[in-house]
Design a protein around this motif. Structure first.
Motif, PDB file in Angstrom:
ATOM      1  N   MET A   1       0.875  -1.151  -0.240  1.00 15.85           N
ATOM      2  CA  MET A   1       0.114  -0.093  -0.121  1.00 15.85           C
ATOM      3  C   MET A   1       0.899   1.259   0.022  1.00 15.85           C
ATOM      4  O   MET A   1       0.625   2.140  -0.621  1.00 15.85           O
ATOM      5  N   LEU A   2       2.132   1.292   0.869  1.00 11.84           N
ATOM      6  CA  LEU A   2       2.847   2.444   0.918  1.00 11.84           C
ATOM      7  C   LEU A   2       3.416   2.473  -0.272  1.00 11.84           C
ATOM      8  O   LEU A   2       3.611   3.597  -0.757  1.00 11.84           O
ATOM      9  N   ASP A   3       3.975   1.376  -0.724  1.00 11.22           N
ATOM     10  CA  ASP A   3       4.747   1.585  -2.030  1.00 11.22           C
ATOM     11  C   ASP A   3       3.775   2.128  -3.371  1.00 11.22           C
ATOM     12  O   ASP A   3       4.135   2.757  -4.425  1.00 11.22           O
ATOM     13  N   GLU A   4       2.719   1.863  -3.191  1.00 16.28           N
ATOM     14  CA  GLU A   4       1.707   2.341  -4.406  1.00 16.28           C
ATOM     15  C   GLU A   4       1.508   3.729  -4.200  1.00 16.28           C
ATOM     16  O   GLU A   4       1.602   4.381  -5.238  1.00 16.28           O
ATOM     17  N   LYS A   5       1.337   4.118  -3.021  1.00 11.62           N
ATOM     18  CA  LYS A   5       1.264   5.607  -2.775  1.00 11.62           C
ATOM     19  C   LYS A   5       2.451   6.360  -3.123  1.00 11.62           C
ATOM     20  O   LYS A   5       2.368   7.381  -3.850  1.00 11.62           O
ATOM     21  N   ARG A   6       3.735   5.942  -2.865  1.00 12.58           N
ATOM     22  CA  ARG A   6       4.810   6.543  -3.285  1.00 12.58           C
ATOM     23  C   ARG A   6       4.932   6.365  -4.666  1.00 12.58           C
ATOM     24  O   ARG A   6       5.350   7.425  -5.266  1.00 12.58           O
ATOM     25  N   ILE A   9       2.893   9.103  -6.219  1.00 15.34           N
ATOM     26  CA  ILE A   9       3.477  10.428  -6.032  1.00 15.34           C
ATOM     27  C   ILE A   9       4.402  10.776  -7.028  1.00 15.34           C
ATOM     28  O   ILE A   9       4.598  11.979  -7.556  1.00 15.34           O
ATOM     29  N   ARG A  10       5.339   9.908  -7.312  1.00 17.74           N
ATOM     30  CA  ARG A  10       6.436   9.786  -8.057  1.00 17.74           C
ATOM     31  C   ARG A  10       6.023  10.001  -9.562  1.00 17.74           C
ATOM     32  O   ARG A  10       6.686  11.110 -10.144  1.00 17.74           O
ATOM     33  N   ARG A  11       4.974   9.390  -9.953  1.00 21.40           N
ATOM     34  CA  ARG A  11       4.334   9.697 -11.260  1.00 21.40           C
ATOM     35  C   ARG A  11       3.709  11.051 -11.296  1.00 21.40           C
ATOM     36  O   ARG A  11       4.079  11.746 -12.278  1.00 21.40           O
ATOM     37  N   LYS A  12       3.096  11.449 -10.326  1.00 20.97           N
ATOM     38  CA  LYS A  12       2.490  12.950 -10.295  1.00 20.97           C
ATOM     39  C   LYS A  12       3.603  13.902 -10.397  1.00 20.97           C
ATOM     40  O   LYS A  12       3.342  14.892 -11.147  1.00 20.97           O
ATOM     41  N   ARG A  13       4.695  13.873  -9.780  1.00 21.63           N
ATOM     42  CA  ARG A  13       5.720  14.855  -9.748  1.00 21.63           C
ATOM     43  C   ARG A  13       6.106  14.892 -11.080  1.00 21.63           C
ATOM     44  O   ARG A  13       6.898  15.678 -11.802  1.00 21.63           O
ATOM     45  N   GLY A  14       6.345  13.741 -11.938  1.00 21.84           N
ATOM     46  CA  GLY A  14       7.131  13.393 -13.203  1.00 21.84           C
ATOM     47  C   GLY A  14       6.094  14.034 -14.194  1.00 21.84           C
ATOM     48  O   GLY A  14       6.579  14.844 -15.102  1.00 21.84           O
ATOM     49  N   ARG A  15       4.626  13.944 -14.121  1.00 19.06           N
ATOM     50  CA  ARG A  15       3.681  14.580 -14.843  1.00 19.06           C
ATOM     51  C   ARG A  15       3.816  16.263 -14.692  1.00 19.06           C
ATOM     52  O   ARG A  15       3.911  16.966 -15.625  1.00 19.06           O
ATOM     53  N   GLN A  16       3.953  16.685 -13.317  1.00 20.73           N
ATOM     54  CA  GLN A  16       4.176  18.162 -13.079  1.00 20.73           C
ATOM     55  C   GLN A  16       5.313  18.609 -13.642  1.00 20.73           C
ATOM     56  O   GLN A  16       5.314  19.753 -14.470  1.00 20.73           O
ATOM     57  N   GLU A  17       6.400  18.032 -13.666  1.00 17.00           N
ATOM     58  CA  GLU A  17       7.705  18.312 -14.094  1.00 17.00           C
ATOM     59  C   GLU A  17       7.557  18.546 -15.897  1.00 17.00           C
ATOM     60  O   GLU A  17       8.238  19.316 -16.509  1.00 17.00           O
ATOM     61  N   GLU A  73      -1.421  16.220 -21.644  1.00 18.14           N
ATOM     62  CA  GLU A  73      -0.727  15.839 -20.176  1.00 18.14           C
ATOM     63  C   GLU A  73      -1.742  16.057 -19.039  1.00 18.14           C
ATOM     64  O   GLU A  73      -1.796  15.362 -18.099  1.00 18.14           O
ATOM     65  N   LEU A  74      -2.373  17.308 -19.204  1.00 16.79           N
ATOM     66  CA  LEU A  74      -3.540  17.700 -18.151  1.00 16.79           C
ATOM     67  C   LEU A  74      -4.616  16.707 -18.257  1.00 16.79           C
ATOM     68  O   LEU A  74      -5.091  16.373 -16.958  1.00 16.79           O
ATOM     69  N   ALA A  75      -5.037  16.048 -19.321  1.00 14.97           N
ATOM     70  CA  ALA A  75      -6.062  15.186 -19.197  1.00 14.97           C
ATOM     71  C   ALA A  75      -5.423  13.693 -18.401  1.00 14.97           C
ATOM     72  O   ALA A  75      -6.329  13.408 -17.843  1.00 14.97           O
ATOM     73  N   VAL A  76      -4.316  13.597 -18.858  1.00 16.21           N
ATOM     74  CA  VAL A  76      -3.747  12.502 -17.928  1.00 16.21           C
ATOM     75  C   VAL A  76      -3.655  12.736 -16.652  1.00 16.21           C
ATOM     76  O   VAL A  76      -3.889  11.728 -15.645  1.00 16.21           O
ATOM     77  N   ALA A  77      -3.062  13.846 -16.318  1.00 16.15           N
ATOM     78  CA  ALA A  77      -3.169  14.242 -14.757  1.00 16.15           C
ATOM     79  C   ALA A  77      -4.630  14.259 -14.135  1.00 16.15           C
ATOM     80  O   ALA A  77      -4.625  13.765 -12.926  1.00 16.15           O
ATOM     81  N   ASN A  78      -5.579  14.729 -14.947  1.00 17.88           N
ATOM     82  CA  ASN A  78      -6.780  14.841 -14.301  1.00 17.88           C
ATOM     83  C   ASN A  78      -7.442  13.280 -14.130  1.00 17.88           C
ATOM     84  O   ASN A  78      -8.085  13.193 -13.158  1.00 17.88           O
ATOM     85  N   ALA A  79      -7.154  12.477 -15.071  1.00 16.93           N
ATOM     86  CA  ALA A  79      -7.657  11.170 -15.137  1.00 16.93           C
ATOM     87  C   ALA A  79      -7.027  10.410 -13.875  1.00 16.93           C
ATOM     88  O   ALA A  79      -7.572   9.656 -13.182  1.00 16.93           O
ATOM     89  N   ALA A  80      -5.555  10.691 -13.869  1.00 14.28           N
ATOM     90  CA  ALA A  80      -4.857   9.882 -12.574  1.00 14.28           C
ATOM     91  C   ALA A  80      -5.604  10.562 -11.253  1.00 14.28           C
ATOM     92  O   ALA A  80      -5.455   9.899 -10.201  1.00 14.28           O
TER      93      ALA A  80
END
Length: 93
Positions: A1-6, A9-17, A73-80
């Motif tokens: 569960m913790l690994d999934e959350k991490r 978060i890692r994917r979200k930061r990558g999308r933001q960058e 990229e925004l559509a992917v971020a919103n879907a995620a």
């Protein structure tokens, strides 16, 4: 569960960058377009006018590509960030 959350978060930061990089590039393209339009407006030699037209067209194509990429990229971020179908976001039921 913790690994999934991490990982989320890692994917979200990558999308933001990636989004930030695309937006910076879009800003640079807009500046280059203004400069190319200035060249076009001041050119008197037919070959320079033609070169400016080609430069403007290339920059416009790049601009359109970046806009599409940002929208995707925004559509992917919103879907995620939205809950999965059938999932109950409130946790009740």
């Amino acid at each position: 569960m913790l690994d999934e959350k991490r990982e989320r978060i890692r994917r979200k930061r990558g999308r933001q960058e990636e989004l930030r990089t695309l937006q910076e590039e879009l800003s640079a393209i807009r500046l280059a377009l203004r400069q190319a339009e200035g060249k076009f407006n001041t050119a008197s030699d037919p070959q320079l006018v033609e070169a400016a037209v080609f430069e403007i067209k290339a920059l416009q194509a790049r601009h359109a590509y970046l806009l599409r990429s940002i929208k995707e990229e925004l559509a992917v971020a919103n879907a995620a960030s939205c809950p999965q179908d059938g999932a109950n976001p409130a946790g009740s039921l």
